[in-house]
Design an enzyme around this catalytic site. Structure first.
Site, PDB file in Angstrom:
ATOM      1  N   ARG A  66       0.846  -1.345   0.580  1.00 22.68           N
ATOM      2  CA  ARG A  66       0.220   0.219  -0.189  1.00 22.68           C
ATOM      3  C   ARG A  66       0.992   1.398   0.340  1.00 22.68           C
ATOM      4  O   ARG A  66       0.512   2.194  -0.777  1.00 22.68           O
ATOM      5  CB  ARG A  66      -1.352   0.083   1.059  1.00 22.68           C
ATOM      6  N   ASP A  70      -6.537  17.338 -16.796  1.00 24.09           N
ATOM      7  CA  ASP A  70      -6.903  16.273 -17.789  1.00 24.09           C
ATOM      8  C   ASP A  70      -6.797  15.901 -18.647  1.00 24.09           C
ATOM      9  O   ASP A  70      -7.159  16.588 -19.567  1.00 24.09           O
ATOM     10  CB  ASP A  70      -8.524  15.646 -17.545  1.00 24.09           C
TER      11      ASP A  70
END
Length: 383
Positions: free
Chosen positions: A51, A175
């Protein structure tokens, strides 16, 4: 990567490391392990728990950062996970200016999730600089652009918008999913943050999900990394490897997809049932000149309006090679109906104002033989 490697295609094929140094593996290994052994107290390998970091994901992050000319990249479980992680850096009462035409999932996360946390959003046509200036407030902290926008293919001038953000001490978030770093590098144009849905063109095979944030500011990197580690939205090793593999052929795929898209856009213009074609590579497209100046290509996304909803239904039913499915950017050509798919959660009045109507279709052009694709569309458009 060796300093003498300057060209994008070579960087994409060889990645950040060129090969895995311990074994010499050309295909970077999949470190499918959740945890890593320590040799002793305060004596480890640099990896603790996947993680936090994983060697396969680390190689992918360094590769994407390299391609975007960024200092660091964070890899997430999806594009929306990346956007969500990014939005958590803002506080209640802060204001964002956002492209009015944007992916429905991004609109949904602004309106149905982060609005409840007190994040204020103004949607405006960010292709018009005066609109952005008029939207500025004392509590404005950032501008969020899609360019080209999804699905109407609007083109914002990233450099001009960055002049506003720098003057007002704001963050500029772009984006870059539709264009990818192969065709457009927002950081070079003044952006502070680049976002990708890696599920799309970077992966390129419709077989895995991923998302990326690329930044140059070290403080911002540390803040985003802390949030990612704490919330657990890190990309798993196998998915990281799939995206690494996809990136190797990114330039080859995009060149073929764009070549096909230009021919298909021009074909669609000749069809009686097609009323308007939205493709940035057409010289009559409103944003053609801007995109020509800030990018090296036009991409392979086409939106087009037809004469009736009955024609929409006929096309979606009768295409055989082109697949009626959500998503985009893969080697297979996909056709999507934004009104009920990608933009289903956007209110009708908002869609109507933007032009996301029940007569609009979006086409993600793949790498198939273009004559087959055109024949497929011709059959679906025939009486």
């Amino acid at each position: 990567m060796k300093s003498d490697c300057r060209n994008f295609e070579t960087k994409a094929v060889h990645g950040s490391s060129n090969f895995e140094t311990r074994t010499g593996a050309i295909s970077y290994p999949i470190y499918q392990s959740a945890t890593f052994r320590h040799e002793g107290l305060n004596h480890g390998t640099g990896y603790d728990y996947s993680r936090l970091q994983n060697p396969t994901r680390e190689e992918l992050e360094k590769t994407v950062a390299l391609l975007e000319n960024g200092k660091e990249c964070l890899a997430y479980t999806s594009g929306m996970a990346a956007i969500s992680g990014l939005l958590t850096i803002f506080k209640s009462g802060e204001h964002l200016i956002v492209s009015d035409d944007l992916y429905g999932g991004t609109y949904r996360i602004f309106e149905q999730i982060y609005k409840d946390y007190g994040i204020e959003v103004t949607y405006t046509d960010t292709t018009i600089i005066e609109n952005i200036k008029k939207s500025l407030k004392a509590n404005t902290k950032a501008i969020y652009l899609e360019t080209p926008t999804n699905p109407l293919m609007k083109i914002a001038d990233i450099k001009k918008v960055s002049e506003i953000t720098k003057k007002n001490n704001l963050l500029l978030m772009v984006d870059n999913t539709f264009m990818t770093p192969y065709y457009q590098k927002p950081l070079n144009l003044g952006a502070d943050i680049v976002i990708h849905s890696g599920t799309k063109f970077l992966g390129g095979h419709n077989d895995t999900l991923s998302g990326f944030i690329i930044v140059n500011d070290e403080d911002l990197v540390q803040k985003l990394r802390f949030i990612q580690v704490s919330t657990g939205a890190s990309l798993p090793p196998f998915d990281s490897w799939l995206i690494l593999r996809g990136i190797k052929t990114l330039s080859v795929r995009l060149d073929k997809q764009q070549e096909n898209a230009i021919k298909i856009a021009n074909f669609l213009k000749t069809q009686n049932k097609v009323k308007k074609v939205l493709y940035p590579g057409l010289k009559e497209h409103t944003g053609y000149e801007i995109l020509t100046n800030q990018a090296t290509g036009f991409g392979s996304m086409i939106s087009f309006y037809v004469d009736s909803k009955a024609t929409v239904e006929k096309i979606l039913k009768e295409v055989k090679i082109i697949i009626f499915a959500e998503s985009l950017g893969g080697v297979e050509s996909l056709i999507t109906y934004p009104d009920t798919q990608t933009h289903a959660d956007m209110p009708h009045e908002v869609k109507a104002k933007l032009g996301v109507t029940d007569k609009l279709l979006r086409l993600s052009v793949g790498i198939e033989n273009v004559d087959d694709l055109i024949s497929d569309l011709k059959n679906a458009l025939s009486d």
